[in-house]
Design an enzyme around this catalytic site. Structure first.
Site, mmCIF file in Angstrom:
data_model
loop_
_atom_site.group_PDB
_atom_site.id
_atom_site.type_symbol
_atom_site.label_atom_id
_atom_site.label_comp_id
_atom_site.label_asym_id
_atom_site.label_seq_id
_atom_site.Cartn_x
_atom_site.Cartn_y
_atom_site.Cartn_z
ATOM 1 C CE1 TYR A 143 -3.800 -2.673 1.461
ATOM 2 C CE2 TYR A 143 -4.825 -1.374 1.171
ATOM 3 C CZ TYR A 143 -4.650 -1.992 0.711
ATOM 4 O OH TYR A 143 -5.458 -2.600 0.929
ATOM 5 C CE LYS A 191 2.630 -17.997 -1.415
ATOM 6 N NZ LYS A 191 2.022 -19.376 -1.791
ATOM 7 C CG ASP A 223 -0.799 -20.767 -0.260
ATOM 8 O OD1 ASP A 223 -0.723 -20.985 0.516
ATOM 9 O OD2 ASP A 223 -0.908 -21.455 -1.002
ATOM 10 C CG ASP A 247 -7.428 -5.360 2.047
ATOM 11 O OD1 ASP A 247 -8.958 -4.701 2.767
ATOM 12 O OD2 ASP A 247 -8.090 -5.144 0.649
ATOM 13 C CG ASP A 251 -13.785 -8.050 1.796
ATOM 14 O OD1 ASP A 251 -13.276 -7.234 3.450
ATOM 15 O OD2 ASP A 251 -14.134 -7.412 1.432
HETATM 16 C C1 IPM Z 1 -10.644 -1.534 4.629
HETATM 17 C C2 IPM Z 1 -10.464 -0.835 3.111
HETATM 18 C C3 IPM Z 1 -9.363 -0.155 2.116
HETATM 19 C C4 IPM Z 1 -8.239 -0.957 2.475
HETATM 20 C C5 IPM Z 1 -9.878 1.047 1.302
HETATM 21 C C6 IPM Z 1 -11.353 1.763 1.054
HETATM 22 C C7 IPM Z 1 -8.336 1.620 0.694
HETATM 23 O O1 IPM Z 1 -10.784 -2.119 1.421
HETATM 24 O O2 IPM Z 1 -9.891 -1.038 4.866
HETATM 25 O O3 IPM Z 1 -10.130 -2.179 4.294
HETATM 26 O O4 IPM Z 1 -7.478 -1.506 1.517
HETATM 27 O O5 IPM Z 1 -7.820 -0.515 3.501
HETATM 28 MN MN MN Z 2 -11.281 -3.720 2.762
#
Ligand code: IPM
Ligand code: MN
Length: 366
Positions: A143, A191, A223, A247, A251
């Site tokens: 990032y 990794k 993975d 990240d 999710d």
């Molecule tokens: C998160 C989001 C952010 C990230 C994006 C919106 C930049 O996906 O907070 O998980 O990737 O950190």
């Molecule tokens: Mn995210």
């Protein structure tokens, strides 16, 4: 106990204002019931800031953030900016405020809420009891690494995954400290079979672990971890990851809770802590009043815990969410699998949480 708290609200794009507004209402009732002085100020970030000021993080927003005790963020991002380079998109405002506030440890708890296991595509016996705390490094890796470029003449693009030892040490310590207060296990994700950065990461985490003899450390490749999280989510306590892996995996952890809309986060370790739900701006459902406000409300609970030392109030919000969810309250994203649920709007769901909070203290509902 902190009686006074200056909170900067940066609601951002899409469903951000809807869910953040509800989180603020919950914070207001906590303040009212406890006699605390919470002051709220609002500033733009993300796409709305680009539209109004031509930049995703105006100076005035950043200044207000640095001048606050805590920053509560909704979400940033909108499809209409998709053609812009990363440095000009709404997301750049989020990355900049993260960097300027300096919080490097992003805590993302993922919890199988009792009553919601029917909502998960995983079988109830797999998810029930799962309770994971992701500690995602937030200021390093791909990032923020340089060089980064899309060279259109060469038809090539590159990013840099970079970590220093110190950056790994400081976030690893946060993970081990938190594990000491939980089930005393850290799973570090990397990794290391391919990446030098991951080899540094693994070696450093292994070293830090020596300072925490009471905490068990295991390493997993990212993975394999993506698969284990779905197969055996109960095996994990604290999961320590670099920025991008965290990240992605956080999710994925939305599957354990049954909805991404349930996940809160807190970013600590910098000048001012930053609180944001894990979900995005969801432009497709924005403005419809159907977004799940619980991720934002649980984020407000984390704010009380980590920026105000109001553990009791934080736990009360979490208990209120647990209660209403347990009683069958469902927003659209949570209605899957439940038998003929009555689907609540964003405001109706949040009102139920405030009601449950008020019942606890006998206060009136506002
Ligand atoms: C998160 C989001 C952010 C990230 C994006 C919106 C930049 O996906 O907070 O998980 O990737 O950190
Ligand atoms: Mn995210």
């Amino acid at each position: 106990m902190t009686k006074k708290l200056k909170i900067l609200v940066v609601a951002g794009d899409g469903i951000g204002p809807e869910v953040t507004g509800e989180a603020v209402r919950v914070l207001r009732s906590v303040a009212e019931q406890g006699g605390y002085d919470f002051q709220f100020r609002e500033e733009p970030i993300g796409g709305v800031a680009i539209d109004a000021h031509g930049t995703p993080l105006p100076e005035s927003t950043l200044k207000a953030a640095l001048d606050s005790d805590a920053v509560l963020l909704g979400a940033v991002g909108h499809n209409k900016f998709n053609a812009l380079p990363p440095s000009e998109r709404p997301e750049a405002g989020l990355l900049k405020i993260r960097a300027e506030l300096g919080g490097f440890a992003n805590l993302r708890p993922s919890f199988a809420w009792p009553g919601l296991s029917q909502n998960s595509p995983l079988r109830p016996e797999v998810v029930e009891g799962a309770d994971i705390l992701f500690v995602r490094e937030l200021l390093g890796g791909l990032y923020f690494g340089h060089p980064r470029q899309w060279d259109k003449t060469a038809n090539a693009a590159w990013n840099t995954m970079r970590y220093t030892r110190d950056e790994v040490v400081r976030v690893a310590k946060v993970a081990f400290d938190l594990a000491q207060k939980r089930r005393k296990k850290v799973t570090s994700v990397d990794k290391a079979n391919v990446l030098e950065v991951s080899q540094l990461w693994r070696a450093t985490v292994t070293e830090v672990a020596k300072e925490y003899p009471g905490v068990a450390l295991e390493h997993q490749y990212v993975d394999a971890m993506a698969m284990h999280l779905m197969n055996q989510p109960r095996s994990y306590d604290v999961v320590l990851t670099e920025n991008l892996f965290g990240d992605i995996l956080s999710d994925e952890a939305g599957v354990i809770t049954g909805s991404l809309g349930m996940l809160p986060s807190a970013t600590i370790g910098g000048k001012v802590n930053l609180y944001e739900p894990v979900h995005g701006s969801a432009p497709d459902i924005a403005g419809k009043g159907i977004a799940n406000p619980l991720g934002a409300i649980l984020t407000a609970a984390m704010l009380l815990r980590y920026s105000a030392g109001l553990e009791e109030e934080a736990a009360a919000i979490e208990a209120a969410v647990k209660k209403v969810v347990g009683e069958g309250a469902r927003t659209a994203d949570l209605a899957r699998g439940a038998e003929k649920p009555q689907v609540l709007s964003t405001t109706q769901m949040a009102a139920k949480v405030r009601e449950a909070l008020a019942v606890r203290t006998g206060a009136s509902v506002r």
